[in-house]
Every structure is written in C-alpha cells, then in structure tokens.
Design an enzyme around this catalytic site. Structure first.
Site, PDB file in Angstrom:
ATOM      1  N   LYS A 114      -2.051  -0.634   6.393  1.00  0.00           N
ATOM      2  CA  LYS A 114      -3.153  -1.585   6.203  1.00  0.00           C
ATOM      3  C   LYS A 114      -4.133  -1.525   7.368  1.00  0.00           C
ATOM      4  O   LYS A 114      -5.318  -1.796   7.199  1.00  0.00           O
ATOM      5  CB  LYS A 114      -2.624  -2.997   5.976  1.00  0.00           C
ATOM      6  CG  LYS A 114      -1.874  -3.107   4.651  1.00  0.00           C
ATOM      7  CD  LYS A 114      -2.004  -4.447   3.959  1.00  0.00           C
ATOM      8  CE  LYS A 114      -1.441  -4.335   2.545  1.00  0.00           C
ATOM      9  NZ  LYS A 114      -1.386  -5.568   1.792  1.00  0.00           N
ATOM     10  N   LYS A 196       1.901   4.843  -3.651  1.00  0.00           N
ATOM     11  CA  LYS A 196       2.340   3.783  -4.567  1.00  0.00           C
ATOM     12  C   LYS A 196       1.147   3.170  -5.294  1.00  0.00           C
ATOM     13  O   LYS A 196       0.030   3.139  -4.769  1.00  0.00           O
ATOM     14  CB  LYS A 196       3.160   2.725  -3.822  1.00  0.00           C
ATOM     15  CG  LYS A 196       2.368   1.651  -3.124  1.00  0.00           C
ATOM     16  CD  LYS A 196       3.206   0.382  -2.859  1.00  0.00           C
ATOM     17  CE  LYS A 196       2.259  -0.688  -2.330  1.00  0.00           C
ATOM     18  NZ  LYS A 196       2.727  -2.041  -2.380  1.00  0.00           N
ATOM     19  N   LYS A 199      -2.677  -2.760  -6.284  1.00  0.00           N
ATOM     20  CA  LYS A 199      -3.752  -3.489  -6.948  1.00  0.00           C
ATOM     21  C   LYS A 199      -5.045  -3.450  -6.164  1.00  0.00           C
ATOM     22  O   LYS A 199      -6.110  -3.718  -6.697  1.00  0.00           O
ATOM     23  CB  LYS A 199      -3.334  -4.937  -7.236  1.00  0.00           C
ATOM     24  CG  LYS A 199      -2.886  -5.749  -6.017  1.00  0.00           C
ATOM     25  CD  LYS A 199      -2.666  -7.216  -6.405  1.00  0.00           C
ATOM     26  CE  LYS A 199      -1.326  -7.831  -6.078  1.00  0.00           C
ATOM     27  NZ  LYS A 199      -0.880  -8.036  -4.781  1.00  0.00           N
TER      28      LYS A 199
END
Ligand code: ATP
Ligand code: LTN
Length: 334
Positions: A114, A196, A199
C-alpha cells in the site's frame, strides 16, 4: 449469547466488494456463523488509512451493511456493527501500540504494497493498521478469525500481541486462530493473474464486483487474461486458467478435477462464458437483495444500532480488564 466459541471478522467499506472478498470472506462467514457466537464488523476506521471521499465512505458503509445481510448474515443471531460505533476499538489499539515495535509493522507485506500504491499518503495509520486489527479481534476474546490468505500476517501479529500482553500483565486475552478457507483463499486478478483480485484496482476489468450485472460479469470473464494454448487444466504455468477453474469450482461446488473433466476439449471462449454464468447465477440474487435492503436506510440504521449496543457490552468487558491490568485508575461513576 449461549456459550459457543467466539468468531470475529471484518471487512473494510472501501468500495464495492469483489468476488474475492465474497469467496475469501463473506461466504465463509455465512457458513460459520451458526457454529459460533459470531461478531462481524464494518472496518470503517481502517479505511481512513487510504484517502477516502467522506460521502463515499458513508455510502460504502451502508452498501457493506446491506451486502452482509444479503449474503446471509443474520443480524439477530450474529452481531453486525460498525467499528467506529464502538470506541473500545480505538482505545485498545492505543494500549496495544505500546507493546508493538515499529519493525513488526514496517515489514508487513500489505504495508509495503500500500505504501507503493499510495506514495503520496504514507501515513502512520497505514503502518498501524494491523494493531487496530489486533484490537478488533482481541476485544471479543475471539477464538476464530475467518480471513483471506492476504491477512494471515496480520493475524499472526494479533496472536503475538495477545501472548506478549498476557506474559507481561497476566492472562487477559484469548489467543485467536485464523480460518482460511480451503478453496479460493486468494482469488487472482482477471487482468494480471499473478496479483490478487482487489476492489481498489484501477482496471475495472481486473475484478468482478458484487454489483456487476450478469452481462457485465460474462463480458469481463470473456476478456480475462489466459494463455495461448488451449488446455483447460490447473497448473502453476497457467495462472489465468487456474484462477478461472478455482472460481468456477468455488461457485459450483464442483472439485477442480471434475471441472477439468467437464471442460476437456472445450475452447477457452466457451469455458469463460460458463465461468461467467456460474458466477452470475450466485451473485445476481445477492445483488438484488442488497439493492432492496439499501432502499431501507432506517432498517440498516436499526441493525447497526443494535449491533453496536451488543458489541459494546462485550468489548468494554475486555477493555476495562486491560485498563486495570496496565495500572490505569478506574473511573468512579455516580
Ligand atoms: P483493498 O483492495 O481496499 O485493499 P481488499 O479487496 O483487500 O481491499 P478487504 O476489505 O481488505 O478487501 O478484505 C476483506 C476480506 O476479503 C479479507 O478477509 C480479505 O482477506 C478477503 N479478500 C480480499 N481480497 C481477496 C481475494 N482476492 N481473494 C480472497 N480473499 C480476499
Ligand atoms: N484488515 C482486514 C479487515 C479487518 C479484519 C479485522 C479482518 C479489519 N479488522 C479483524 C479480520 C479481523 C482486511 O480484510 N483487509
């Protein structure tokens, strides 16, 4: 609540969920909820670690509440609540911060990922995310935490912090176990099957959202990245096809081997449509029920209100124990 073991899990209201969240988390929640005293949270405080548009966060919180219910979470049997409604989460996170070391957090894979993705906003919350998650879990004396494979490292930290606190201040927390479903603990992106499905992916074709209608679902599967030969087999050399087989198997409850047999000799195009149809037939009724529930905000508010009241009672039991153990003078009331 009767004396069953406690299960806790949470999902962030950071956007419309994907079939990754469904297979890795929500579907298992529904299956497990009646075997445990289940507590499900909407991890709204966690989402603030990444920039959120306030109006979107509010909307996504209702969306997720409705989706939990549409996926079969029973708000009478289980506790369903928003994390920010129970202030004990933030309070316990503070105490756990005092026994957690920066090195434990800076090496977390999610933090590193992130940080790369949000270079302009590497804030303390992003790094501290797993401590708040540990607080979520430990407040409820949780024994089982169903999660997708990507959250395993965070669960390990929750266990470490529980053990560390218990050693330092005497037995206080249950040490939780993770539950990672056997199939589809990591659904991969349709565009880059090495990553992965997420969203928050900028490429809308990389994921199937729980809000996609059947036509969109089938169109996205048709575009899924595969490879140039034409064999439908599960193999590390074929990440795209393997991902589609896993998704098909999870949505139809057929084994991978049976799916391979079913599609032996079938072309990729036909296979992809079959996967899309299998997914759409499960997702569509959920989407419709979610949209129906979303029209009834008063009901959703009521569910969250009851959930927060029930969660709070359990959470404060643990928090007051913790405050006492570390030496904080209990507040006198009345
Ligand atoms: P974001 O993309 O915003 O980081 P996310 O899609 O990873 O979010 P979370 O709210 O962080 O979603 O995760 C909710 C639950 O869904 C967690 O238990 C997580 O492990 C699971 N999960 C998320 N993505 C996948 C996936 N691709 N496959 C299986 N499980 C997943
Ligand atoms: N970090 C989790 C969401 C989450 C969670 C939790 C999961 C927040 N608190 C407690 C299990 C237990 C994620 O799925 N990304």
């Amino acid at each position: 609540m009767e004396e069953k073991k406690i299960l806790f899990s949470a999902i962030q209201p950071s956007g419309i969920l994907t079939i990754g969240n469904y297979l890795g988390a929500l579907r298992n929640f529904r299956k497990l909820q009646s075997d445990y005293n289940s507590v499900f949270s909407i991890a709204d405080l966690h989402t603030l670690t990444v920039k959120q548009e306030p109006a979107n966060l509010r909307k996504n919180t209702y969306e997720l509440t409705a989706l939990y219910l549409a996926c079969g979470i029973d708000a009478d049997q289980s506790i369903l609540f928003a994390q920010s409604h129970v202030s004990a989460h933030a309070e316990l996170a503070w105490i756990l911060n005092t026994i957690c070391y920066p090195g434990e957090l800076s090496r977390m894979t999610q933090f590193k990922d992130k940080s790369l993705k949000h270079e302009d906003n590497i804030n303390m919350g992003l790094m501290d995310y797993p401590v708040l998650m540990a607080a979520d879990i430990l407040l409820y004396q949780t024994e089982l935490v169903p999660i997708g494979a990507d959250q395993k490292q965070h669960l390990e930290l929750a266990r470490d912090l529980a053990i560390r606190f218990n050693n330092r201040y005497s037995e206080t927390f249950k040490v939780p176990e993770g539950y990672i479903g056997k199939s589809c603990a990591r659904v991969m992106s349709l565009a880059e099957p090495q990553r992965k499905m997420s969203k928050s992916d900028a490429n809308l074709n990389a994921f199937i959202s729980m809000d996609d209608d059947p036509d969109t679902i089938i169109r996205k599967f048709k575009r899924a990245v595969t490879d140039s030969d034409n064999k439908i087999i599960y193999s590390p050399e074929k990440p795209g096809i393997s991902n589609l087989l896993s998704i098909y198997s999870a949505f139809t409850n057929k084994s991978i081997e049976d799916a391979e047999k079913e599609f032996a000799g079938v072309g990729y195009a036909e296979f992809k449509v079959a996967v899309g149809e299998a997914v759409a037939s499960v997702i569509e009724p959920i989407r419709q029920e979610k949209n129906r529930l979303l029209n009834d905000k008063a009901y959703l508010d009521e569910v969250l209100k009851n959930g927060a009241e029930r969660a709070e009672r359990l959470a404060y039991r643990t928090l007051s124990k913790v405050y006492k153990k570390v030496g904080l003078v209990p507040r006198k009331r009345g």
